[in-house]
Every structure is written in C-alpha cells, then in structure tokens.
Design an enzyme around this catalytic site. Structure first.
Site, PDB file in Angstrom:
ATOM      1  N   TRP A   1    -130.166  11.791 -81.541  1.00 25.18           N
ATOM      2  CA  TRP A   1    -128.982  10.353 -81.961  1.00 25.18           C
ATOM      3  C   TRP A   1    -129.551   9.390 -82.843  1.00 25.18           C
ATOM      4  CZ3 TRP A   1    -129.659   7.173 -77.399  1.00 25.18           C
ATOM      5  CH2 TRP A   1    -127.904   5.904 -76.877  1.00 25.18           C
TER       6      TRP A   1
ATOM      7  N   LYS B   1    -122.746  10.697 -68.006  1.00 25.49           N
ATOM      8  CA  LYS B   1    -122.259  12.508 -67.665  1.00 25.49           C
ATOM      9  C   LYS B   1    -122.208  13.191 -66.768  1.00 25.49           C
ATOM     10  CE  LYS B   1    -123.602  11.604 -72.380  1.00 25.49           C
ATOM     11  NZ  LYS B   1    -123.787  10.346 -72.893  1.00 25.49           N
TER      12      LYS B   1
ATOM     13  N   ASP C   1    -136.028  11.501 -73.218  1.00 22.86           N
ATOM     14  CA  ASP C   1    -134.781  11.433 -73.024  1.00 22.86           C
ATOM     15  C   ASP C   1    -134.709  12.374 -72.153  1.00 22.86           C
ATOM     16  OD1 ASP C   1    -132.737   9.868 -75.350  1.00 22.86           O
ATOM     17  OD2 ASP C   1    -132.180  10.351 -73.936  1.00 22.86           O
TER      18      ASP C   1
END
Lengths: 410, 369
Positions: free
Chosen positions: A138, A256, A220
C-alpha cells in the site's frame, strides 16, 4: 515574497486520480475497479444493517454525552478491538500484557505505532533503524514511516510477477540479510495490492527467521473477516506470532469490515512482554497521541465498541461481514470461470487463489491503458483490481475487456 | 493546552446545544448521506464555512482565492498539521526547525512532536496583576529572529482566559510585519467571548487585511459541545493565489500520512450550525450571563476576595485564581472538576448546578483545608 514560493506541487494520489477520471467518463458501460471500498451488486456503498441499528441506538441514548474521549480512546472499544484480533481465549490478554490505542483509522494506528517506534525502539530516537515494506505494498506505508522520521525504508521481496504468486525465497532471503532489529511491516491477511498471502507453513518459516534475527513485527490488519469471511482465519498469522512470544504491534482498521469509512475507526494493539512493559509503552503512546489529535473522535468507536461487546450484535456483524466476503468470493469464481470460458490466454487460477478485496490480475501497463482508454474499465497501472467493483451486471463486460486486452495488446 | 478537559458537574454532563442533538438525529436518519471515504481535506461544506467564519465573507484574501482550509481532528490536529507544513515547507532547502515563539503559559509539545526543536516563550500572563502584560510581550517579540513563527491566541486564551485588546493586537501585528515574523493564530472558541463572532476573529482578519500570510487553527468542539467529535480547521492565507494549489497539495500529502482523512459526523453538524448564526449567538449570551450570575452568587454568599475578573475575562474559560489545594477540595469533596491551574469551563454551568458550584467555591475558599 511568500514564504511558500518554492513549494512544488505534490503529485496526485494515483488511486484518487483514477476515480476522478472515472467520474468524468460518460461512457455508459464504464466500470471502476480502482479504489478499495466495498460495493453491493448494485455498485452502491453498503451501510451494514448492524451499523444502522447501532447508530439508532446511540442517537436515541440521551445518557450519552458528547464528552472528549480519553486520549487513548474509548476503553470498551479498545479492549474489544484487541480481543477481535487476538481471540477470545488469548493467553496474552489473560496475562494482562495487551493494550489498545484508539486511532484515526488504520492510517492513524500505523502513524502512532511508527512514531512510537522511532522514538523508543532500538535505542532512543534511532531514525536509522531500517523499516521494510513489501514490494509492492500500500503506497501510504512509505509516507507514514518517512513522516514519522525513519530515514531508511526498504522493500522486501514479496510478489513474483512471473509465477503470479508469493516470492517466498526472496522474502526469506531478505529476512536473513536484514540488519538485526529491523522493522518489518507485514500484512495480516488480504495483502494490498496483490491479494496474495503466505500459507500457514510459510508464515511459520517467516516467524522462525524473524525470531532468530530479532526483527520487529508490525502487522497491518485492515481486512479481518473481510478476506475469508472468518474472523479467526483472517487473524491466524497475528495469533500465531503472539503465541510464538513476539512483542508486536497491530494496526487495525474497521473502515472496511464495518463499512465505517468516514468515521475513522482504528486501533493500535500492543502486545508486550508483560504488564509492566505495557504500562510504560501506553504512557508513551498517550504522549504521542496528545500531540497528534489529542482526543480521538467518538462516534465510530462507540458503534464498533457497542457491536463487539454485545453477543447478539456481534453475531449480526459477523454475518454482515460474511455477506461482503461471500460476494467477493463469488465474483472471483465467476471472473475466473468467464475468462476460462472465453479461452483467454494464460492461467487465471490466481484470481481465486488470491484473497480479499484486491486481485493482481497480471495485466501489464499497456494492457491496463487499453482497458481504461478503449474499454472504460478503470484499474490501477499495477494491474490491481478491486473485486468489489465487479457485479453480476458488469462482469461479462469486464471479462470480455480483459480478454481483448490480453489478446490484442502485448 | 489546546484541548483541555471540560468542567464537569456532579452528573458529569457538559452543556450540549439542543440543536446539536437534533441535527445528529437528522443526519443519522438521512438516507442520501453515504458512508464513503471523505476527502483527505475534509467536508467541503464545513471547510468553506469554517474559513469564512474566521475571515469574514467579504475577505479580500478569500475573493482573491489565496486561502484554503483543511478539516482536522480538533484544534490539536490543526496545530499539528500546521506545524508539519512549516517543518517541511517553511524553508524548502532543508527541514525547518524553528524558532517558534509561544505564550507563557502554553503547551509547546505539538511543535516538538512535529520535529521542531527550537521553541521559545514570550511573556504573556502576569500572575500578580492577573492580566496580560503587553509591554513585556512586545519586548520579547522584538528579540525574535526574523522569520520566526509566533503562536498567538485570537481570543479566549487557554488556559488564562485573558485576552489582548484590539489596540494590543494592532501593536503586535505592526511589530510582526516590521520584523517579518510569521503568525500562527489559535482560534479555539470563536464567538464565545464577547458575543460578536467577528470581533473574536478580528486579529485573524486584521493580519489578512494587512497582506500577511498566516496559519490559523480553529476548533469547533467547544462552541457546540462537540467534544467527542474533534472538529477543527487549519486555515492558510497565502500572498499569491498562484501558490494555493501547490501548498494545499503538500498539506494534503501530510494529512494522508497522519490520519488519512478526518471523520465527518461532527463536521456535518458544524457546517449546518454555522449557516445558522442565531444559535451561536445564543450560546455566547448564555456564557456572559453565567459569568455575571456566578459573580453575584459569590457576592451573596459573602465569599472572600474580589471576583470582578470573572466578568472581565472573556470566553469559555475563567481563571478563578483558586490554588491547588482548593482545586483538589473541589474535585474530591464536591465533585466539581477544575483544571489544575484553577481554570474552569463556564459553559458547563447551568441553572441547575450554578448554586451548587457557587457554594462549592465558597466552601473551598472558607473551609480549613
């Protein structure tokens, strides 16, 4: 003379530029496979039913006030969030050596963790400690650690473009060669952008080297539950490392899996050697938070905290999450089946082997350009697509477009 | 500090605008509002109104398109973002490390956190006079190196509640222009001082009208009782509109590595309220009334000392002058919570707790501790 006269224009963020271009496109069959947010089969954002229910409960509850949250955040949210990552029966939690810091989404959690490590890990204010991020990763990972003060951010081998899978030997080699005490940012599940995760055996190999070489683990975790549909399965890597005795950080995002993109709900879970260490660590975390946002926003944390702490709501949430995960899995199956039916050259197993929101299709930049310009199907230059952008209505068009891209463009 | 604890009464409630509660209900029931990622710059409707609120709708700087606003996580977030922007871009050849001048007392840690080490304090609060000492302030700023950044409170100085008059401001700004000092103005409780929203923002507007570049950190948490939502705005006034895009893009980049984007709930409420100035005026009038009534209660109770400073000071905070022991007595024995330095939050007082609070202060002053 302005003091800012020499400030250069920052380059636009690729994924947002893609969405902007998509919005301006008037083609009737356009499809946005760019930004990472869930969409229903009608291409709409989805407010989870459990979230709607809990929001109403909160708004009707006049006993709640609008107080500042404590600096470290809402206590019932923090403990529930850490429990979701580490498990109901976590020995580390029972040993009272796990703590949470409520943060502004996953990004905020990463930033607080990075600021802490820069100040207190591997010496005091050691900005030279190498930070390893996966290749690719990312793109914001780099910025977060750089802005936190780290000077040496390096890639570790991860994606093998030729075999369209994990470059395990490259990864393990980098672990062996990394300077001791280097920090490694690991994706807990549903790797962004490749969708390729290590298997359990592969994680075991990774953990073995990291332990032996004293490398620091920073997970993460932005997609727990969203990847496989199971919270436990998606947290396996985190729990394994904890059971192996690592002290580690986990940056959790609830954007999310709760669909709470605009409430900025995140948690930095700290697993320390013992309670005494944990206490000192959290005291420093508090100082860092104090000078970043001081008090985190309450709304999102209240929603998540209430949901996680109530058995009925928790069950309903898991169900909602599974709905999202199942839709993604269905789109993966269908896309692969359609490409195979079309006889599109190449193998497409990676579409169903990869997991989570994203898939690294393997399309090269020229083919991506064709997809965008000629077919009005928007995806990242890396070939990354957001599976949530696929629907039963557009999947034929997308499959056909990929077919054309692969056969017409080399 | 930039976000002090609000003063709680025995029920632990702070004052909540009835309108805020109503708006939150409306927002939660609105099916058109979508849960998507907001822009990293925040809710456009909010930043537009917040920026106009500070500069005034007819600001030349606004009309010349050389102003931008970024929604932040409260005042702290705004100060931090501003500090990061200066650190990275104040001197484009190397990372800027200061000097930054802050009032004494004040909390310098946010600049340090952003990596700015060179921090100084200018004289502000004279404890004996219980007032600001402008002569000493000006003397200190006169010594500041050119291009120093100076942090000033536009109104409702925290934690003293003691503010600079317009004349003081004119002198300070004149000095700052002459010595090329960069203003970073804190505006945490605009409108809650003297009932006139424009007057609280006068220092910001005056700097802008003098053609200065400036940063301004605004917070709306206090104004609307939205403590849990941390709604702030970082306002930047530039000298040329040609620079706006570049500077804003760099600030955007910094936001993305701090918190990515802000939360929207509170900003929606604030944007709606800001388009409804009558409500804000109502809070302001209420605060002034509370100060007068508190002073009157203390007089009737026969509390020792002079309490004129209660109505002389302005804003949300009031520096009572109570000492550490008295503050502890209040919290432990009466469950009335002040800041350790004796400052209290006026907006937390209402008709049902005013008597209790006045009595408590009276007891703190008269009991053998």
């Amino acid at each position: 003379m302005s003091i800012f006269s020499e400030v250069p224009q920052a380059p636009p963020v690729a994924v947002f530029k893609l969405t902007a271009d998509f919005r301006e496109d008037s083609h009737p069959q356009k499809v946005n496979l760019g930004v990472g947010a869930y969409r229903t089969d009608d291409s709409q954002p989805w407010v989870l039913p459990v979230v709607k229910k809990v929001e109403r409960l909160i708004v009707e509850d006049s006993s709640l006030n609008h107080e500042y949250l404590p600096i470290l955040g809402l206590p019932e949210f923090r403990s529930a969030a850490s429990k979701v990552a580490l498990g109901e029966d976590s020995a580390a939690i029972k040993d009272n050596r796990v703590g949470g810091v409520q943060a502004l989404g996953g990004t905020g959690a990463l930033r607080i963790g990075a600021e802490f490590l820069r100040r207190w890990y591997n010496g005091v204010n050691n900005t030279a400690t190498p930070v390893y991020v996966s290749a690719p990763t990312w793109e914001n990972h780099n910025a977060v650690f750089a802005d936190a003060g780290f000077k040496d951010i390096r890639p570790y081998h991860y994606w093998d473009a030729a075999k369209r899978g994990l470059d395990l030997s490259g990864f393990l080699d980098d672990l062996e060669k990394a300077p001791e005490h280097s920090i490694f940012v690991l994706h807990a599940c549903a790797h962004n952008p490749t969708g390729t995760d290590p298997s359990q055996d592969e994680w075991k190999k990774i953990a073995e080297i990291m332990k032996r070489r004293n490398l620091f683990v920073f997970f993460d975790s932005a997609y727990q539950g969203f990847a496989s549909g199971s919270l436990e399965k998606d947290a396996w890597a985190i729990r394994f490392f904890v059971s192996e005795g690592f002290e580690l950080l986990v940056a959790q995002s609830f954007s999310k899996n709760f669909g709470l993109y605009n409430e900025r709900v995140g948690n930095l879970t700290v697993v320390a050697r013992d309670n005494e260490n944990l206490t000192r660590i959290l005291s420093q975390m508090e100082k860092i938070v104090r000078t970043t946002w001081s008090n985190p926003p309450s709304q999102g944390a209240r929603i998540v905290g209430k949901t996680l702490n109530c058995p009925e709501l928790f069950a309903e949430w898991k169900d909602n999450v599974k709905t999202m995960a199942d839709r993604v899995l269905l789109m993966r199956d269908q896309l692969k089946a359609k490409l195979q039916a079309l006889g599109t050259p190449g193998t497409w197993d990676h579409i169903t082997q990869q997991i989570g929101m994203f898939s690294f299709t393997g399309l090269n930049p020229k083919q991506v350009e064709f997809m965008i310009k000629e077919k009005h199907v928007y995806l990242m230059a890396s070939g990354r697509i957001n599976m949530c952008g696929l629907t039963t209505k557009n999947i034929d068009y997308v499959a056909q477009s990929i077919h054309e891209a692969v056969t017409k463009v080399q | 500090s930039y976000s002090s604890l609000p003063c709680l009464n025995e029920e632990g409630q702070t004052f909540v605008l009835p309108l805020v509660g109503k708006l939150k209900k409306q927002i939660s029931a609105d099916p058109t509002l979508c849960p998507e990622y907001p822009s990293s710059l925040g809710l456009a409707e909010f930043t537009k109104r917040a920026t106009e609120f500070a500069l005034g709708k007819n600001s030349l700087a606004l009309m010349e398109n050389r102003v931008f606003g970024i929604q932040t996580i409260g005042c702290t977030g705004a100060v931090r973002l501003g500090a990061e922007l200066l650190k990275h871009w104040y001197n484009t050849r190397a990372a800027w490390c200061g000097p930054v001048y802050l009032s004494s007392p004040c909390d310098g840690n946010i600049f340090e956190a952003a990596g700015i080490q060179d921090i100084h304090y200018y004289f502000y609060w004279d404890a004996k006079q219980r007032d600001v000492c402008v002569e000493k302030l000006l003397a200190d700023l006169e010594q500041a190196p050119e291009q120093s950044v100076v942090v000033l409170s536009a109104s409702a100085h925290c934690p003293t509640g003691a503010d600079l008059s317009e004349q003081h401001w004119a002198l300070i700004i004149q000095l700052m222009m002459r010595r090329r000092l960069f203003p970073f103005i804190l505006l945490p409780v605009q409108g809650l001082c003297c009932g006139d929203l424009q007057r609280d923002a006068w220092p910001v507007q005056h700097c802008a009208s003098q053609g200065m570049e400036l940063l301004c950190a605004q917070s709306f948490s206090h104004c609307f009782g939205l403590y849990g939502d941390g709604v702030g705005n970082l306002l930047c006034v530039l000298k040329q509109s040609s620079l706006l895009s570049a500077v804003q893009s760099q600030a955007d980049r910094l936001v993305r590595a701090l918190w990515a984007r802000p939360s929207v709930g509170g900003a929606r409420v604030v944007a709606t309220v800001l388009s409804n100035p009558e409500e804000v005026k109502h809070i302001v009038e209420r605060c002034m009334l509370i100060r007068e009534r508190l002073r009157e209660r203390l007089r009737l109770l026969g509390s020792p000392g002079c309490w004129d400073h209660l109505i002389k000071q302005r804003g949300l905070y009031c520096c009572t002058g109570l000492n550490g022991q008295q503050v502890e007595f209040l919290s432990k024995r009466r469950h009335v919570y002040l800041l350790p330095n004796g400052c209290l939050n006026v907006s937390a007082i209402n008709s049902s707790n005013l008597d209790y609070i006045a009595e408590s202060i009276h007891l703190a002053l008269t009991s053998a501790l």
